[in-house]
Design an enzyme around this catalytic site. Sequence first.
Site, PDB file in Angstrom:
ATOM      1  CG  ASP A  57      -1.808  -1.230   1.322  1.00  0.00           C
ATOM      2  OD1 ASP A  57      -2.103  -1.825   0.275  1.00  0.00           O
ATOM      3  OD2 ASP A  57      -2.180  -1.600   2.447  1.00  0.00           O
ATOM      4  CD  GLU A 101      -9.374  -1.604  -1.814  1.00  0.00           C
ATOM      5  OE1 GLU A 101      -9.788  -1.608  -0.642  1.00  0.00           O
ATOM      6  OE2 GLU A 101      -8.883  -2.606  -2.352  1.00  0.00           O
TER       7      GLU A 101
END
Length: 586
Positions: free
Chosen positions: A81, A257
Amino acid sequence: MNRMKFEFTPLVNRRFALLCVLLTMFSFMGLEGKGQTKGKAAKNAPIFSDFVYEGKDEVYKNHPLKAGEFYNPILQGAYPDPAITRKGNDYYMVHSSFAMFPGVPIFHSNDLVNWTQIGHVLDRPSQLDVHDTGISAGVYAPDIEYNPNNDTFYMITTAFAGGLGNIVVKTKDPLQGWSEPNKLQFNGIDPSLFFDDNGKAYVVHNDAPDKGKELYEGHRVIKVWEYDLEKDQVISGTDKIIVNGGVDLEKKPIWIEAPHIYKKDGRYYLMCAEGGTGGNHSEVVFVSDDPKGPYTPAPNNPILSQRYLNPNRANKVDWAGHADLVEGPDGKHYGVFLAIRPNEKGRVNIGRETFILPVDWSGEFPVFENGLVPMEPKLKTPEGVENKTGEAGYFPNGNFTFTDNFASDKLDYRWIGLRGPREAFASTTKEGLRINPFPVNIKEVKPTSTLFHRQQHNAFTYTTTLDYKPASEKDLAGIVALQSEKFNYVFGVTKKDKDYYIVLQRTEKGQSNIIASSKIDLKKPIRLQVKADGDDYQFSYATNGTDLVNVGGTVSGDILSTNVAGGFTGTLLGLYATSANDAYPK
């Protein structure tokens, strides 16, 4: 407090299940942090020394670097991430850390090739309370942004632990530490900040659809809020859904997302991950004339993905997505993103790593160069940049060796704890690293007295010398290969009656069994090693320092893979001590 228990479902559903559980936990948890577990000082605390981690992946042997090249991924091991920002010639990048402590590793570079870890954003218990958090909960999907309007760096993230939820911290200088967290008044996950050149600020994030409008499992939306920079808070009533479901709602896209907004040539670009953090992962982009929309998807989505490619391709990279863009030192755009390098059985033991690709933004929409074809293990450096990875303090990649005799007063940033500070159990001495054992087993959801290093290769050796004499069968020290509290291997020294034993324990779904054990002579320190060649792992010891003896033969790395264990982390290799041992010799 009641605790909810759950098992992870297949990858496409796993994040939804985790979010539901975390939101439920969050509603019960107070704002006050809990104290860290500390054991009494042990007279016979184990001493670890002569640590060596050595990567041996074939891909790097078969693809040696030439001048002007560097390896992709840029950060190997569980650094998922990624988010990146720039101030002048300084680049800063952050990553998810889940229940690891300290949290949110932060790296610095001047050229996007050579990176130095400068610490962790959440490095104090007052900032991060994950003491009773499952390994794949805690802190994930951080975003880092520099606001030139007030010369301030911001890190915003979801911290479903310690009662925080979505939080923001800030600093004038990432080298000087970060503020205490400020709790933000919205739900959902994956928040990021956008600072417009007119001084206004916004937060975008993933959230559930409005109540009663859920259309299918994995249906999510992207919301935007106006942000008050003086109060460091979203402005109540300004929230708006700007993406419903994804690029094409009729195709039932899942898990839109990790949103980021960028401004280029007067227009606003919203880039998001879509498809879930598994085999269907991708990156998509939208455009608008206003930061609050409406947003129109690009006609050429996705702009990054490794799905639908030949599953038997060489040097396979998969699951690409969750990206962030930045302008490089050569004036080109680059995107950092997560992806995986599975082993020969398709298992994901290393975890989700940080990759980079150049981005072509010569047209209306950005496109990752070679991001839709099989990725290569090497890239060309930006013009004028020299590859110095592994030298002069720069983070290594490729096949490298990391050694540590723990002679420094300060532990290397690569060493991390689980659910609590390293300083609560680890200290350096002239003999090596002393670990004061907690009365906590590695299978408990509590801070453990274990110092971890990420697995960064599919083929590696991890070796240390242990000076230790356990006092009873409840004492054990050694090494651990851990995917989670429910899936791990423990390999260490314990006692049975008057004799010392080496024991190998396998835990799967929380159920443990002893694979092998052997009586040993502990007149001298013992050398311990875990060695992996893809899915095959071997645990060995040497009482004379050199002649390794295998224990338990070759064992499967299956339980060290997210394919089997679930969750979002890669394998952690730890130096472990406990006074709550349950790995009893046969």
